[in-house]
Design a protein around this motif. Structure first.
Motif, PDB file in Angstrom:
ATOM      1  N   ARG A 119       7.803  -8.275   5.646  1.00  0.00           N
ATOM      2  CA  ARG A 119       8.349  -6.670   5.831  1.00  0.00           C
ATOM      3  C   ARG A 119       8.713  -6.501   3.508  1.00  0.00           C
ATOM      4  NH1 ARG A 119      14.100  -6.049   6.119  1.00  0.00           N
ATOM      5  NH2 ARG A 119      13.967  -7.678   7.964  1.00  0.00           N
ATOM      6  N   CYS A 120       8.172  -5.464   3.317  1.00  0.00           N
ATOM      7  CA  CYS A 120       7.941  -5.028   1.833  1.00  0.00           C
ATOM      8  C   CYS A 120       9.833  -4.825   1.334  1.00  0.00           C
ATOM      9  CB  CYS A 120       7.326  -3.456   1.938  1.00  0.00           C
ATOM     10  SG  CYS A 120       7.277  -3.411   0.200  1.00  0.00           S
ATOM     11  N   PRO A 121       9.768  -5.367   0.627  1.00  0.00           N
ATOM     12  CA  PRO A 121      11.091  -5.216  -0.167  1.00  0.00           C
ATOM     13  C   PRO A 121      11.731  -4.084  -0.370  1.00  0.00           C
ATOM     14  CG  PRO A 121       9.954  -6.524  -1.652  1.00  0.00           C
ATOM     15  CD  PRO A 121       9.389  -6.806  -0.415  1.00  0.00           C
ATOM     16  N   TRP A 122      11.120  -3.244  -0.594  1.00  0.00           N
ATOM     17  CA  TRP A 122      11.556  -2.116  -1.560  1.00  0.00           C
ATOM     18  C   TRP A 122      12.012  -1.070   0.406  1.00  0.00           C
ATOM     19  CZ3 TRP A 122       7.809  -0.336  -6.489  1.00  0.00           C
ATOM     20  CH2 TRP A 122       8.355  -0.889  -7.241  1.00  0.00           C
ATOM     21  N   HIS A 123      10.968  -0.574   0.908  1.00  0.00           N
ATOM     22  CA  HIS A 123      11.126   0.300   1.604  1.00  0.00           C
ATOM     23  C   HIS A 123      11.181  -0.156   3.113  1.00  0.00           C
ATOM     24  CE1 HIS A 123       9.928   3.136  -1.764  1.00  0.00           C
ATOM     25  NE2 HIS A 123      10.468   2.987  -2.060  1.00  0.00           N
ATOM     26  N   GLY A 124      10.639  -1.186   3.761  1.00  0.00           N
ATOM     27  CA  GLY A 124      10.600  -1.675   4.752  1.00  0.00           C
ATOM     28  C   GLY A 124       9.466  -1.720   5.416  1.00  0.00           C
ATOM     29  N   PRO A 160       0.243  -1.097   0.506  1.00  0.00           N
ATOM     30  CA  PRO A 160       0.051  -0.027  -0.108  1.00  0.00           C
ATOM     31  C   PRO A 160       0.886   1.312   0.005  1.00  0.00           C
ATOM     32  CG  PRO A 160      -0.134  -1.579   2.044  1.00  0.00           C
ATOM     33  CD  PRO A 160       0.382  -1.998   0.767  1.00  0.00           C
ATOM     34  N   HIS A 161       2.026   1.319   0.617  1.00  0.00           N
ATOM     35  CA  HIS A 161       2.972   1.892   0.404  1.00  0.00           C
ATOM     36  C   HIS A 161       3.170   3.069  -1.357  1.00  0.00           C
ATOM     37  CE1 HIS A 161       7.428   4.422   0.852  1.00  0.00           C
ATOM     38  NE2 HIS A 161       6.116   5.232   0.901  1.00  0.00           N
ATOM     39  N   GLN A 162       3.919   1.695  -1.723  1.00  0.00           N
ATOM     40  CA  GLN A 162       4.700   2.431  -3.236  1.00  0.00           C
ATOM     41  C   GLN A 162       4.039   1.481  -4.882  1.00  0.00           C
ATOM     42  OE1 GLN A 162       8.100   4.936  -3.702  1.00  0.00           O
ATOM     43  NE2 GLN A 162       7.100   5.920  -2.239  1.00  0.00           N
TER      44      GLN A 162
HETATM   45  S1  FES Z   1       6.524   0.032  -1.750  1.00  0.00           S
HETATM   46 FE1  FES Z   1       5.957  -0.793   0.339  1.00  0.00          FE
HETATM   47  S2  FES Z   1       7.545  -0.476   1.606  1.00  0.00           S
HETATM   48 FE2  FES Z   1       7.214   1.820   0.043  1.00  0.00          FE
END
Ligand code: FES
Length: 149
Positions: free
Chosen positions: A77-82, A44-46
């Motif tokens: 944990r999301c691999p992009w920004h944690g 849901p972040h990016q």
């Molecule tokens: S896209 Fe997943 S933490 Fe940024």
């Protein structure tokens, strides 16, 4: 809601995952100590590929030098920004009331149900001959995910 057979149970051993495509959605199926969970593979972040991220646990501490880890393997944990998510609920760790990833109901069902459902396309049809059969203790099972249409 439509039901989708996504794997045989033995395809996703405990601690492992499988990422599937259902109705244009990428969905991660996880086996956590024999329980199955399904989350949308889109952070849901990016929009990162959340379901390929590492699995960890909760770390808590009562003070310096003292810590403990609980719920090992249940925090994704999301691999992009944690950003971190509870795999059981899809809720984020830092703002569980507002930020969550879509989760789906998962069930484990005997494979025989699918094979013998005469109304499903491609299902086996009973023939005129009956072979002698024996009871066995091995039942193949499938992982089934419910996804809104
Ligand atoms: S896209 Fe997943 S933490 Fe940024």
């Amino acid at each position: 809601m439509t039901r989708h057979v996504v794997a045989r149970v033995d395809e996703i051993p405990p601690g492992k995952r499988k990422i599937v495509e259902i109705a244009g959605r990428s969905i991660g199926i996880f086996n956590i100590n024999g329980e199955f969970f399904a989350l949308r593979n889109r952070c849901p972040h990016q929009g990162g590929p959340l379901c390929i991220g590492p699995l960890g646990g909760f770390v808590s501490s009562t003070g310096p030098g003292d810590y403990s880890v609980s719920r090992r393997g249940e925090i994704l944990r999301c691999p992009w920004h944690g950003w971190e998510f509870d795999i059981r609920t899809g809720k984020s760790w830092f703002d569980p009331q507002r930020i969550r990833v879509r989760s789906y109901d998962v069930s484990v069902e005997p494979a025989a149900d699918e094979l013998m459902d005469e109304s499903s396309p491609g299902a086996m049809q009973p023939g005129p001959y009956q072979a002698e059969t024996y009871v066995t203790s091995i039942v193949r099972q499938h992982v089934v995910v419910d996804v809104p249409e």
